[in-house]
Design a protein around this motif. Structure first.
Motif, PDB file in Angstrom:
ATOM      1  N   THR A 167      -6.122 -73.723 -38.967  1.00  0.00           N
ATOM      2  CA  THR A 167      -5.914 -72.437 -39.641  1.00  0.00           C
ATOM      3  C   THR A 167      -6.948 -71.414 -39.205  1.00  0.00           C
ATOM      4  N   TRP A 168      -8.223 -71.837 -39.098  1.00  0.00           N
ATOM      5  CA  TRP A 168      -9.272 -70.923 -38.619  1.00  0.00           C
ATOM      6  C   TRP A 168      -8.984 -70.458 -37.191  1.00  0.00           C
ATOM      7  N   ALA A 169      -8.499 -71.363 -36.347  1.00  0.00           N
ATOM      8  CA  ALA A 169      -8.179 -70.987 -34.963  1.00  0.00           C
ATOM      9  C   ALA A 169      -7.048 -69.960 -34.927  1.00  0.00           C
ATOM     10  N   VAL A 170      -6.026 -70.185 -35.794  1.00  0.00           N
ATOM     11  CA  VAL A 170      -4.920 -69.222 -35.850  1.00  0.00           C
ATOM     12  C   VAL A 170      -5.420 -67.860 -36.310  1.00  0.00           C
ATOM     13  N   LEU A 171      -6.313 -67.852 -37.307  1.00  0.00           N
ATOM     14  CA  LEU A 171      -6.881 -66.589 -37.771  1.00  0.00           C
ATOM     15  C   LEU A 171      -7.669 -65.896 -36.659  1.00  0.00           C
ATOM     16  N   ALA A 172      -8.424 -66.703 -35.875  1.00  0.00           N
ATOM     17  CA  ALA A 172      -9.199 -66.115 -34.772  1.00  0.00           C
ATOM     18  C   ALA A 172      -8.284 -65.518 -33.712  1.00  0.00           C
ATOM     19  N   VAL A 173      -7.198 -66.260 -33.376  1.00  0.00           N
ATOM     20  CA  VAL A 173      -6.261 -65.746 -32.368  1.00  0.00           C
ATOM     21  C   VAL A 173      -5.585 -64.471 -32.859  1.00  0.00           C
ATOM     22  N   VAL A 174      -5.194 -64.479 -34.120  1.00  0.00           N
ATOM     23  CA  VAL A 174      -4.570 -63.285 -34.683  1.00  0.00           C
ATOM     24  C   VAL A 174      -5.546 -62.113 -34.666  1.00  0.00           C
ATOM     25  N   GLY A 175      -6.821 -62.392 -35.009  1.00  0.00           N
ATOM     26  CA  GLY A 175      -7.827 -61.326 -34.981  1.00  0.00           C
ATOM     27  C   GLY A 175      -8.034 -60.771 -33.591  1.00  0.00           C
ATOM     28  N   LEU A 176      -8.103 -61.676 -32.585  1.00  0.00           N
ATOM     29  CA  LEU A 176      -8.268 -61.203 -31.210  1.00  0.00           C
ATOM     30  C   LEU A 176      -7.063 -60.390 -30.753  1.00  0.00           C
ATOM     31  N   GLY A 177      -5.866 -60.839 -31.169  1.00  0.00           N
ATOM     32  CA  GLY A 177      -4.685 -60.066 -30.811  1.00  0.00           C
ATOM     33  C   GLY A 177      -4.703 -58.676 -31.428  1.00  0.00           C
ATOM     34  N   VAL A 178      -5.129 -58.621 -32.692  1.00  0.00           N
ATOM     35  CA  VAL A 178      -5.219 -57.313 -33.351  1.00  0.00           C
ATOM     36  C   VAL A 178      -6.250 -56.436 -32.655  1.00  0.00           C
ATOM     37  N   LEU A 179      -7.408 -57.038 -32.294  1.00  0.00           N
ATOM     38  CA  LEU A 179      -8.441 -56.263 -31.604  1.00  0.00           C
ATOM     39  C   LEU A 179      -7.951 -55.766 -30.246  1.00  0.00           C
ATOM     40  N   ALA A 180      -7.212 -56.633 -29.525  1.00  0.00           N
ATOM     41  CA  ALA A 180      -6.685 -56.206 -28.222  1.00  0.00           C
ATOM     42  C   ALA A 180      -5.696 -55.053 -28.392  1.00  0.00           C
ATOM     43  N   THR A 181      -4.843 -55.168 -29.408  1.00  0.00           N
ATOM     44  CA  THR A 181      -3.882 -54.091 -29.660  1.00  0.00           C
ATOM     45  C   THR A 181      -4.593 -52.792 -30.035  1.00  0.00           C
ATOM     46  N   VAL A 182      -5.606 -52.930 -30.897  1.00  0.00           N
ATOM     47  CA  VAL A 182      -6.365 -51.743 -31.298  1.00  0.00           C
ATOM     48  C   VAL A 182      -7.092 -51.144 -30.098  1.00  0.00           C
TER      49      VAL A 182
END
Length: 509
Positions: A167-182
């Motif tokens: 779950t933590w890894a999924v949260l990290a991947v989602v966060g990185l994806g959001v940061l890349a999009t931003v």
């Protein structure tokens, strides 16, 4: 600016993600552990009730099979102890770890359960490197709730830990994806915001070069930048108009002023045959003032043209210029019984505006010759040396040293002011020579200073940027400082220094 805007967007979004994802991950992990603990406790209590019932019916032989079934269903290790804490069955049959027949009544969780209280916690799993959840519950019956048995279940937490980590890894991947999009969106937005600023930067650079050929658009970007762009365009247009007007004045005034000054001089000279001899001194003084006014006008026009021109330094052979100017000025200096001597290191090529070195040397030699007594010398010395102990590029210095009265500290500080002349000056200078020298030197990236000369007199030092970083070769005198470069009175021409013969020639003023 674009990078700063993108970094600000990413920083803000990172703070938001941390504020959202970290609490979510922590709460999720705790809730999963709580849910797992509740399920394990309910299962252990049900198993304890069944074991207590089997013991009451005298079916203790069925306890091992009951424990093994629970082990297969839940994957946990099951230990069943009687009312005295003696282990009756253990699903772990390894000889080194089995507890069958052992008295566990002294262990905290077993002792708590024997007092009819459940115990739940974590401990190191004996069969693995991770932790395990232990649930120890009593099997009680009767009106007095006497404890008939104790059941301990050990549940490995490896699967739960892996699930939480996933779950933590999924949260990290989602966060990185959001940061890349931003980052992508922020970069596009920042480029859009800073486009008018970049246009202003280009326009400012063009204006600094002397001509605004590509004015920025005033209909793009935020309203604040639009207003700034419009104000800049108006200011730049007005500035260019003023520069063009000043340049037009500098180009036209020379011709317009020369004619009346020349006419005035001719009219004054025509008065000479008709004047009384006693008025001759006044006529000479008037002619001298007209000549001085003419030189002043020429100096002002030269400064105006220099300040308004977009000029680019070029590599100039300083040694050749020094030799040429010394040869020309030697003839004029000889009429005043003053020698011109060249000495020092070989300077090589330096950066300067074309024609500037000649004017610099002419002005400095003219000033030095005005104050030099007869039977003295003016020295042109060159020296190349590092500016900071060898850690920064070298600087070429041109020294023009005279043996005149020199200047005080206050006079040296004011000498570069326009129209300034010393209070005791006996010559007809215009006060524009040294300001022109400074302007020409700075146009090539250098600087000029005035110092007291060793033994008296003035040392005008012109700092120039060399184009080559080769080791300087010594010419003439091999002294390491400028004291040796200072000539002595009545020095013989064959002393090892360059000494130019006299010849009649015109002198540039």
């Amino acid at each position: 600016m674009t990078r700063r805007l993108v970094c600000s967007y990413l920083s803000l979004m990172l703070l938001v993600l941390l504020a959202l994802e970290v609490p979510f991950g922590v709460v999720y992990g705790r809730s999963e552990l709580s849910r797992f603990s509740n399920a394990a406790e309910q299962g252990a209590m049900t198993l304890a009730d069944v074991c207590e019932e089997k013991l009451e019916r005298g079916q203790a032989a069925e306890l091992p099979e009951l424990a093994r079934n629970y082990n297969r269903r839940t994957g946990s290790r099951v230990i069943v102890a009687d009312q005295n804490g003696i282990v009756r069955t253990d699903t772990d049959h390894a000889p080194a770890t089995t507890t069958v027949g052992k008295d566990l009544s002294a262990e905290p969780d077993i002792a708590t359960a024997l007092h009819n209280q459940p115990a739940i916690g974590t401990r190191d799993a004996p069969a693995s490197d991770g932790e395990a959840l232990f649930v120890t519950v009593p099997g009680s019956s009767g009106a007095d709730n006497s404890v008939a048995c104790v059941v301990r279940t050990l549940h490995p937490l490896d699967s739960l830990t892996e699930k939480v980590h996933t779950t933590w890894a999924v949260l990290a991947v989602v966060g990185l994806g959001v940061l890349a999009t931003v980052a992508v969106i922020g970069f596009a937005l920042a480029r859009s915001i800073t486009r008018p600023v970049r246009a202003l930067e280009r326009a400012t650079a063009q204006l600094a070069d002397g001509r605004l050929t590509d004015p920025p658009a005033t209909d793009r970007g935020p309203p604040e930048l639009r207003r700034l762009t419009a104000s800049f365009t108006r200011a730049a247009t007005r500035l260019q108009h003023l520069l063009h007007a000043q340049q037009a004045f500098a180009s036209e005034a020379s011709h317009q002023l020369k004619t009346p000054l020349t006419s005035l001089r001719l009219r004054l000279e025509n008065f000479e045959p008709h004047l009384d001899p006693s008025a001759q001194n006044s006529l000479d003084a008037a002619l001298g003032e007209v000549e001085r006014l003419s030189r002043m006008v020429q100096g002002l026009l030269a400064l105006a043209r220099l300040e308004n021109s977009a000029i680019t330094p070029e590599a100039i052979d300083l040694d050749a210029v020094i030799a040429d100017r010394a040869a020309i000025w030697t003839a004029f200096a000889g009429e005043q019984h003053v020698d011109i001597t060249v000495t020092g290191t070989k300077a090589g090529r330096v950066w300067a505006v074309p024609g500037a070195l000649e004017q610099i040397i002419d002005n400095l030699l003219s000033n030095a010759l005005r104050v030099s007594p007869p039977e003295t010398a003016i020295t042109l010395a060159t020296l190349t040396s590092p500016t900071d102990g060898g850690r920064t590029p070298s600087v070429t210095e041109l020294h023009v040293i005279d043996e005149g009265p020199g200047m005080s500290e206050t006079e040296r500080q004011r000498a570069f002011d326009r129209f300034w002349r010393a209070a005791d000056a006996q010559h007809d200078g215009t006060g524009l020579g040294l300001p022109m020298v400074r302007q020409l030197t700075r146009a090539g990236g250098g600087e000029v200073t005035l110092r007291p000369a060793p033994g008296g007199g003035l040392d005008a030092v012109v700092h120039l940027r060399p184009t080559l970083r080769t080791r300087p070769e010594r010419l003439g005198v091999l002294s390491e400082d400028l004291v040796a470069a200072q000539p002595h009175r009545n020095q013989h021409p064959t002393d090892g220094r360059w000494h130019f013969g006299k010849r009649k020639t015109s002198v540039r003023q």
